[in-house]
Write an enzyme that holds these catalytic residues in place. Structure first.
Site, mmCIF file in Angstrom:
data_model
loop_
_atom_site.group_PDB
_atom_site.id
_atom_site.type_symbol
_atom_site.label_atom_id
_atom_site.label_comp_id
_atom_site.label_asym_id
_atom_site.label_seq_id
_atom_site.Cartn_x
_atom_site.Cartn_y
_atom_site.Cartn_z
ATOM 1 N N ASP A 98 42.270 40.385 46.515
ATOM 2 C CA ASP A 98 41.332 39.725 45.475
ATOM 3 C C ASP A 98 40.710 40.757 45.026
ATOM 4 O OD1 ASP A 98 39.310 38.348 44.507
ATOM 5 O OD2 ASP A 98 38.524 37.624 46.547
ATOM 6 N N ASP A 146 39.914 38.377 38.105
ATOM 7 C CA ASP A 146 39.778 37.924 39.209
ATOM 8 C C ASP A 146 41.031 37.273 39.908
ATOM 9 O OD1 ASP A 146 38.681 37.268 41.820
ATOM 10 O OD2 ASP A 146 37.695 35.653 41.026
#
Ligand SMILES: *[C@@H]1O[C@H](CO)[C@@H](O)[C@H](O)[C@H]1NC(C)=O
Ligand SMILES: *[C@@H]1O[C@H](CO)[C@@H](O)[C@H](O)[C@H]1NC(C)=O
Length: 418
Positions: free
Chosen positions: A304, A126
């Protein structure tokens, strides 16, 4: 059960992807993902999309809380403020497929190990958070027991540390646990005394995910654990030569490359943009085009990999869809828009260099219903509290480019996929 299947799939892929290309500098982790917001019948998975919007909202709310705790409230640039997560309602609950094919329902995930001897975990990499957590053997909820769990007693290199880790969710659920250090190995890049949390409380919102935990690849300033994130530790300990990692996210052949970029996966130069703000992989001066018309300009973008689609401030997203003929508000409370399925808009982002196009397949999340001619767009209006000029570009964008994250240059870059 599905975890085992997933681990096997990843292991097989690692074997089959072993290529003769010699990579001296970095290390590869193979990972997978497909768009999981489109149902097998081609319709938009509305319920799941809302679930993910809530998760994204809460993750970034927590990032802002962490940033404030680590750097003081001045960290709230651009007038951003922490917003209590909204209550989301599925207003049009669709008949769901009984199960989503497990093998197709993968996040961008790969295996890592923690401890000595190695305990394996399937991890979501992530770039929008900075902590490492996995379920603890002491988490006995049904959400945890279906996953791989870390046991300190089974590791000879563990150490319990003071402090704790906690992500709070607006619905009162949390992901939380104590802090430990142990050896962490990602694709052969082994670091010692890495902080992480074996979580003892795991929100049931993670129950349907195949992965066990999350490894955050953003900056230390948004770490809830207030510790050096894994990749930063790898650089400090000299386990990687450069503070650069590259990501290719695709339906197949996804890869995280640590300690450089995998030159076999892209062509041409990497277009770098300086990171702005603190904590996120955020670049400024972005423009967006819809069908060759300017749909917005001068905004910030956070890249992201832990977010499935793309979000922008509601008013900016409304202005974008005004450039898309035939577009309509589809779900006003959750910021989703639709467009005619037979004319998917040509969407491109630009940071002063090339136009980086989002393919029709990546922009189209599926029909609003099996008989509808309207399809839902992978850009939604959502006030994430990141600032009124900040867009969040997740997988729907990242699948179109080779993404490069450089701590060395304090820059995020894009290159053309080969
Ligand atoms: C779990 O509980 C046991 C017994 O209290 C303890 O020794 C261990 O450190 C705990 N945590 C983990 C991650 O194993
Ligand atoms: C990007 O696309 C827009 C709209 O089609 C066009 O006007 C512009 O010249 C393009 N820029 C580059 C660098 O190709």
């Amino acid at each position: 059960m599905f975890c085992k299947a997933t681990l096997v799939a990843v292991a097989l892929a690692l074997i089959s992807s072993a290529s003769p290309v010699v990579q001296e500098e970095g290390h590869r982790v193979t990972s997978y993902k497909r768009s999981i917001l489109t149902n097998p019948d081609g319709t938009f998975d509305h319920e799941r999309a809302i679930h993910q919007a809530v998760r994204t909202h809460n993750k970034h709310r927590q990032n802002l809380v962490n940033l404030a705790a680590n750097e003081g409230h001045e960290a709230f640039n651009e007038g951003a403020e922490i917003q209590p997560p909204r209550t989301y309602q599925v207003h049009e609950k669709r008949q769901k497929e009984p199960t989503i094919d497990e093998d197709n329902d993968l996040e961008w995930a790969g295996t890592i190990s923690i401890g000595t001897p190695a305990q394996n975990f399937l991890i979501d990499f992530d770039t929008g958070s900075s902590d490492l957590w996995v379920p603890s053997i002491n988490c006995t909820s049904s959400t945890c027991t279906k996953k791989n769990r870390y046991s300190a007693a089974k590791s000879s290199t563990d150490a319990l540390k003071s402090g704790s880790f906690s992500i709070e969710y607006g619905d009162g659920s949390t992901v939380s646990g104590p802090l430990y250090t142990d050896t962490v190995n990602v694709a052969g890049i082994k670091v010692t005394n890495q902080y992480f949390s074996p979580v003892t409380t795991l929100s049931s919102s993670f129950a349907s995910d195949p992965e066990d935990g999350i490894l955050g690849l953003a900056f230390p300033s948004i770490s809830n654990e207030k510790q050096s994130p894994y990749f930063n530790t790898a650089k400090t300990q000299g386990a990687v030569k450069s503070g650069v990692f590259g990501m290719k996210l695709a339906s197949s052949g996804s890869e995280l490359y640590l300690g450089g970029t995998d030159t076999s996966l892209y062509t041409g130069a990497i277009e770098y943009h300086a990171v702005t703000g603190s904590g996120f992989w955020q670049a400024s001066g972005a423009k967006v085009y819809a069908n060759n018309n300017l749909g917005g300009s001068g905004f910030q973008t956070v890249i992201d990999s832990g977010t499935t689609i793309m979000y922008g401030p509601p008013s900016a997203v409304k202005a974008f869809y005004a450039q898309v003929p035939g577009s309509q508000v589809y779900d006003s409370s959750n910021g989703f828009y639709s467009f005619p399925c037979n004319s998917v808009p040509k969407v491109a982002f630009n940071w002063g260099g090339k136009n980086w196009t989002v393919s029709a397949a990546n922009f189209n999340l599926g029909q609003t219903s099996p008989t509808s001619n309207q399809c839902v767009g992978a850009l939604a209006g959502e006030n994430l509290g990141l600032g009124n000029n900040v867009w969040l570009l997740g997988d729907s964008f990242m699948k179109n480019v080779y993404s490069v994250f450089s701590f060395d240059k304090n820059s995020v870059g894009f290159a053309t996929l080969s």
